[in-house]
Design a protein around this motif. Structure first.
Motif, PDB file in Angstrom:
ATOM      1  N   ALA A  47       0.832  -1.208   0.000  1.00 22.08           N
ATOM      2  CA  ALA A  47       0.000   0.000   0.000  1.00 22.08           C
ATOM      3  C   ALA A  47       0.866   1.258   0.000  1.00 22.08           C
ATOM      4  O   ALA A  47       0.543   2.250  -0.666  1.00 22.08           O
ATOM      5  N   GLN A  48       1.975   1.225   0.737  1.00 27.61           N
ATOM      6  CA  GLN A  48       2.883   2.371   0.740  1.00 27.61           C
ATOM      7  C   GLN A  48       3.454   2.621  -0.662  1.00 27.61           C
ATOM      8  O   GLN A  48       3.558   3.776  -1.101  1.00 27.61           O
ATOM      9  N   VAL A  49       3.827   1.543  -1.336  1.00 26.81           N
ATOM     10  CA  VAL A  49       4.405   1.681  -2.675  1.00 26.81           C
ATOM     11  C   VAL A  49       3.361   2.237  -3.644  1.00 26.81           C
ATOM     12  O   VAL A  49       3.647   3.133  -4.452  1.00 26.81           O
ATOM     13  N   ALA A  50       2.140   1.717  -3.579  1.00 26.81           N
ATOM     14  CA  ALA A  50       1.082   2.192  -4.463  1.00 26.81           C
ATOM     15  C   ALA A  50       0.797   3.668  -4.233  1.00 26.81           C
ATOM     16  O   ALA A  50       0.649   4.450  -5.183  1.00 26.81           O
ATOM     17  N   PHE A  51       0.704   4.068  -2.973  1.00 30.26           N
ATOM     18  CA  PHE A  51       0.453   5.476  -2.679  1.00 30.26           C
ATOM     19  C   PHE A  51       1.609   6.338  -3.182  1.00 30.26           C
ATOM     20  O   PHE A  51       1.405   7.428  -3.720  1.00 30.26           O
ATOM     21  N   ARG A  52       2.825   5.833  -3.023  1.00 30.27           N
ATOM     22  CA  ARG A  52       4.005   6.595  -3.433  1.00 30.27           C
ATOM     23  C   ARG A  52       4.012   6.841  -4.938  1.00 30.27           C
ATOM     24  O   ARG A  52       4.271   7.969  -5.394  1.00 30.27           O
ATOM     25  N   THR A  53       3.766   5.816  -5.719  1.00 30.51           N
ATOM     26  CA  THR A  53       3.772   6.013  -7.176  1.00 30.51           C
ATOM     27  C   THR A  53       2.658   6.963  -7.597  1.00 30.51           C
ATOM     28  O   THR A  53       2.852   7.817  -8.466  1.00 30.51           O
ATOM     29  N   ALA A  54       1.506   6.847  -6.947  1.00 30.76           N
ATOM     30  CA  ALA A  54       0.398   7.746  -7.268  1.00 30.76           C
ATOM     31  C   ALA A  54       0.719   9.181  -6.855  1.00 30.76           C
ATOM     32  O   ALA A  54       0.397  10.137  -7.579  1.00 30.76           O
ATOM     33  N   TYR A  55       1.356   9.336  -5.707  1.00 32.17           N
ATOM     34  CA  TYR A  55       1.701  10.671  -5.210  1.00 32.17           C
ATOM     35  C   TYR A  55       2.649  11.379  -6.164  1.00 32.17           C
ATOM     36  O   TYR A  55       2.594  12.608  -6.319  1.00 32.17           O
ATOM     37  N   PHE A  56       3.508  10.611  -6.828  1.00 33.88           N
ATOM     38  CA  PHE A  56       4.460  11.203  -7.762  1.00 33.88           C
ATOM     39  C   PHE A  56       3.944  11.204  -9.204  1.00 33.88           C
ATOM     40  O   PHE A  56       4.720  11.360 -10.147  1.00 33.88           O
ATOM     41  N   GLY A  57       2.640  11.037  -9.364  1.00 29.22           N
ATOM     42  CA  GLY A  57       2.012  11.320 -10.648  1.00 29.22           C
ATOM     43  C   GLY A  57       1.740  10.151 -11.552  1.00 29.22           C
ATOM     44  O   GLY A  57       1.248  10.341 -12.676  1.00 29.22           O
ATOM     45  N   PHE A  58       1.994   8.924 -11.100  1.00 32.88           N
ATOM     46  CA  PHE A  58       1.758   7.763 -11.949  1.00 32.88           C
ATOM     47  C   PHE A  58       0.358   7.192 -11.707  1.00 32.88           C
ATOM     48  O   PHE A  58      -0.079   7.074 -10.553  1.00 32.88           O
ATOM     49  N   ASP A  59      -0.330   6.859 -12.794  1.00 31.09           N
ATOM     50  CA  ASP A  59      -1.556   6.090 -12.638  1.00 31.09           C
ATOM     51  C   ASP A  59      -1.175   4.756 -12.012  1.00 31.09           C
ATOM     52  O   ASP A  59      -0.238   4.087 -12.470  1.00 31.09           O
ATOM     53  N   THR A  60      -1.902   4.351 -10.983  1.00 35.04           N
ATOM     54  CA  THR A  60      -1.481   3.197 -10.184  1.00 35.04           C
ATOM     55  C   THR A  60      -2.632   2.217 -10.010  1.00 35.04           C
ATOM     56  O   THR A  60      -3.744   2.596  -9.642  1.00 35.04           O
ATOM     57  N   VAL A  61      -2.345   0.954 -10.285  1.00 35.13           N
ATOM     58  CA  VAL A  61      -3.307  -0.133 -10.085  1.00 35.13           C
ATOM     59  C   VAL A  61      -2.851  -0.924  -8.866  1.00 35.13           C
ATOM     60  O   VAL A  61      -1.743  -1.475  -8.854  1.00 35.13           O
ATOM     61  N   SER A  62      -3.690  -0.972  -7.847  1.00 36.52           N
ATOM     62  CA  SER A  62      -3.382  -1.714  -6.623  1.00 36.52           C
ATOM     63  C   SER A  62      -4.146  -3.037  -6.656  1.00 36.52           C
ATOM     64  O   SER A  62      -5.375  -3.065  -6.629  1.00 36.52           O
ATOM     65  N   ILE A 111      14.905   4.975   0.183  1.00 33.57           N
ATOM     66  CA  ILE A 111      15.909   4.274  -0.608  1.00 33.57           C
ATOM     67  C   ILE A 111      15.294   2.994  -1.149  1.00 33.57           C
ATOM     68  O   ILE A 111      14.369   2.431  -0.539  1.00 33.57           O
ATOM     69  N   VAL A 112      15.778   2.556  -2.293  1.00 33.96           N
ATOM     70  CA  VAL A 112      15.285   1.315  -2.885  1.00 33.96           C
ATOM     71  C   VAL A 112      16.477   0.579  -3.486  1.00 33.96           C
ATOM     72  O   VAL A 112      17.313   1.171  -4.160  1.00 33.96           O
ATOM     73  N   GLU A 113      16.568  -0.715  -3.185  1.00 32.63           N
ATOM     74  CA  GLU A 113      17.690  -1.527  -3.646  1.00 32.63           C
ATOM     75  C   GLU A 113      17.369  -2.155  -5.004  1.00 32.63           C
ATOM     76  O   GLU A 113      16.333  -2.817  -5.149  1.00 32.63           O
ATOM     77  N   LEU A 114      18.246  -1.960  -5.956  1.00 27.51           N
ATOM     78  CA  LEU A 114      18.098  -2.527  -7.290  1.00 27.51           C
ATOM     79  C   LEU A 114      19.071  -3.685  -7.425  1.00 27.51           C
ATOM     80  O   LEU A 114      20.294  -3.498  -7.359  1.00 27.51           O
ATOM     81  N   ALA A 174      13.392   5.066 -10.527  1.00 26.10           N
ATOM     82  CA  ALA A 174      13.379   5.240  -9.066  1.00 26.10           C
ATOM     83  C   ALA A 174      13.259   6.704  -8.635  1.00 26.10           C
ATOM     84  O   ALA A 174      12.382   7.040  -7.818  1.00 26.10           O
ATOM     85  N   PRO A 175      14.089   7.625  -9.157  1.00 24.49           N
ATOM     86  CA  PRO A 175      13.941   9.025  -8.722  1.00 24.49           C
ATOM     87  C   PRO A 175      12.609   9.642  -9.123  1.00 24.49           C
ATOM     88  O   PRO A 175      12.146  10.595  -8.476  1.00 24.49           O
ATOM     89  N   LYS A 176      11.987   9.101 -10.166  1.00 23.35           N
ATOM     90  CA  LYS A 176      10.709   9.648 -10.610  1.00 23.35           C
ATOM     91  C   LYS A 176       9.584   9.340  -9.623  1.00 23.35           C
ATOM     92  O   LYS A 176       8.533   9.982  -9.670  1.00 23.35           O
ATOM     93  N   MET A 177       9.813   8.348  -8.753  1.00 23.02           N
ATOM     94  CA  MET A 177       8.839   8.107  -7.686  1.00 23.02           C
ATOM     95  C   MET A 177       9.425   8.500  -6.329  1.00 23.02           C
ATOM     96  O   MET A 177       9.017   8.024  -5.279  1.00 23.02           O
ATOM     97  N   GLY A 178      10.411   9.408  -6.375  1.00 25.62           N
ATOM     98  CA  GLY A 178      10.954   9.988  -5.161  1.00 25.62           C
ATOM     99  C   GLY A 178      11.865   9.081  -4.374  1.00 25.62           C
ATOM    100  O   GLY A 178      12.069   9.294  -3.176  1.00 25.62           O
ATOM    101  N   MET A 179      12.476   8.083  -5.036  1.00 23.31           N
ATOM    102  CA  MET A 179      13.341   7.139  -4.342  1.00 23.31           C
ATOM    103  C   MET A 179      14.788   7.299  -4.778  1.00 23.31           C
ATOM    104  O   MET A 179      15.069   7.668  -5.918  1.00 23.31           O
ATOM    105  N   VAL A 180      15.697   7.006  -3.856  1.00 26.71           N
ATOM    106  CA  VAL A 180      17.131   7.025  -4.146  1.00 26.71           C
ATOM    107  C   VAL A 180      17.567   5.596  -4.446  1.00 26.71           C
ATOM    108  O   VAL A 180      17.480   4.721  -3.570  1.00 26.71           O
ATOM    109  N   PRO A 181      18.022   5.307  -5.679  1.00 30.09           N
ATOM    110  CA  PRO A 181      18.381   3.930  -6.012  1.00 30.09           C
ATOM    111  C   PRO A 181      19.715   3.513  -5.404  1.00 30.09           C
ATOM    112  O   PRO A 181      20.712   4.230  -5.504  1.00 30.09           O
ATOM    113  N   ILE A 182      19.722   2.348  -4.772  1.00 29.97           N
ATOM    114  CA  ILE A 182      20.934   1.729  -4.253  1.00 29.97           C
ATOM    115  C   ILE A 182      21.268   0.578  -5.199  1.00 29.97           C
ATOM    116  O   ILE A 182      20.506  -0.387  -5.307  1.00 29.97           O
TER     117      ILE A 182
END
Length: 309
Positions: A17-32, A153-156, A174-182
């Motif tokens: 749910a956190q991930v879905a909200f995050r992608t939506a918050y940063f402007g992506f259409d999101t299917v949960s 942060i998000v691990e790739l 990753a940065p487009k959804m407000g995350m710092v890629p590791i």
């Protein structure tokens, strides 16, 4: 590589749910996605709690941004709908290899040819799941830390068959959804985050299960040796944040008797009462509506018989 405009998140539990909200918050259409209507109803409550976390913790949040994010989320129990819409699928189903493999096998029937798939698994290797996706070259791991609006942060982590262009596309996303890629270069069970964190948590769990010291003493000691305040580096506070469902599922059938006993305690004394940690404001500690600690919970004070493996 096609651009990403619609993201699907499989699993609408605490982290999904956190991930879905995050992608939506940063402007992506999101299917949960989740498996039934009851799970989707629970997710709707989670989205409101997550929105409250953003109101409290995110500096530039506005009600307009919150409303827009919620408006971008659609919910479904249909893999076909996921497949028809998603440019990127982020899998966050329970941490069991068989569940993840069967989920990918079913999803693969419906995915668009260009769609990318990533797993939020925190312990499993992408190479053990890749073939089930039907597109191993378009698959890798994408692991979040809990509380992603603050721990952004998000691990790739690729597997040997991940295409270079897939890795680059996810790094750019990753940065487009407000995350710092590791960026990890090789597969590693536990990735970086859990390779560092899990031994710390397991040490605390063993001390508690064996009756060496109570929860509060273990946490106070941990904070003292790390020179931290406010709960940082307190292992039982961290377990409240992660949520008990993960530990109960991962440890229930463990060959390690300490892990099995820990799973039994948190299931019988917490989960069965509806307490799963910070999400329910009640775990080893109780919390107010803003997530501030009120005190040690009564369940955490329980004295158990001496444990014998």
């Amino acid at each position: 590589m096609a651009s990403i405009s619609t993201v699907a998140v499989l699993g609408a539990g605490n982290l999904g749910a956190q991930v879905a909200f995050r992608t939506a918050y940063f402007g992506f259409d999101t299917v949960s996605y989740d498996i039934n209507e009851q799970a989707l109803e629970s997710a709707r409550s989670r989205f409101q709690l997550i929105a409250d976390n953003y109101r409290r913790d995110v500096e530039d949040v506005t009600e307009e941004k919150i409303s827009a994010a919620l408006g971008r989320i659609t919910q479904t129990t249909s893999f076909q709908e996921v497949g028809e819409k998603a440019d990127l699928v982020i899998e966050a189903v329970p941490e069991r290899l068989d569940i993840k493999q069967s989920t990918y096998s079913e999803l693969a029937k419906y995915l668009k040819p260009e769609a990318l798939v990533v797993s939020n698994s925190s312990t499993l290797l992408p190479s053990d799941m890749a073939k089930y996706t039907g597109r191993p070259e378009k698959f890798m791991s994408y692991h979040f830390a809990n509380g992603i609006h603050k721990n952004n942060i998000v691990e790739l982590m690729p597997h040997p068959g991940t295409a270079d262009e897939t890795y680059k596309a996810i790094e750019d996303f990753a940065p487009k959804m407000g995350m710092v890629p590791i960026l990890l270069h090789k597969e590693q069970p536990g990735y970086i985050i859990n390779s560092l964190l899990v031994p710390w948590l397991k040490a605390a769990q063993e001390l508690w299960v064996k009756g060496i010291a109570p929860v509060e003493v273990i946490d106070k000691t941990a904070m003292a040796i790390t020179r931290s305040e406010g709960g940082k580096f307190a292992p039982f506070r961290e377990m409240d944040l992660v949520g008990f469902t993960l530990f109960a599922g991962a440890y229930a059938n463990s060959e390690n008797p300490i892990e099995r006993e820990f799973a039994r305690r948190i299931k019988e004394d917490f989960i069965d009462k509806g307490f799963v940690g910070l999400e329910t404001r009640h775990g080893f500690y109780t919390y107010d509506e803003d997530g501030n600690v009120l005190g040690l919970s009564e369940e955490a004070k329980k004295v158990y018989p001496d444990f014998e493996a």
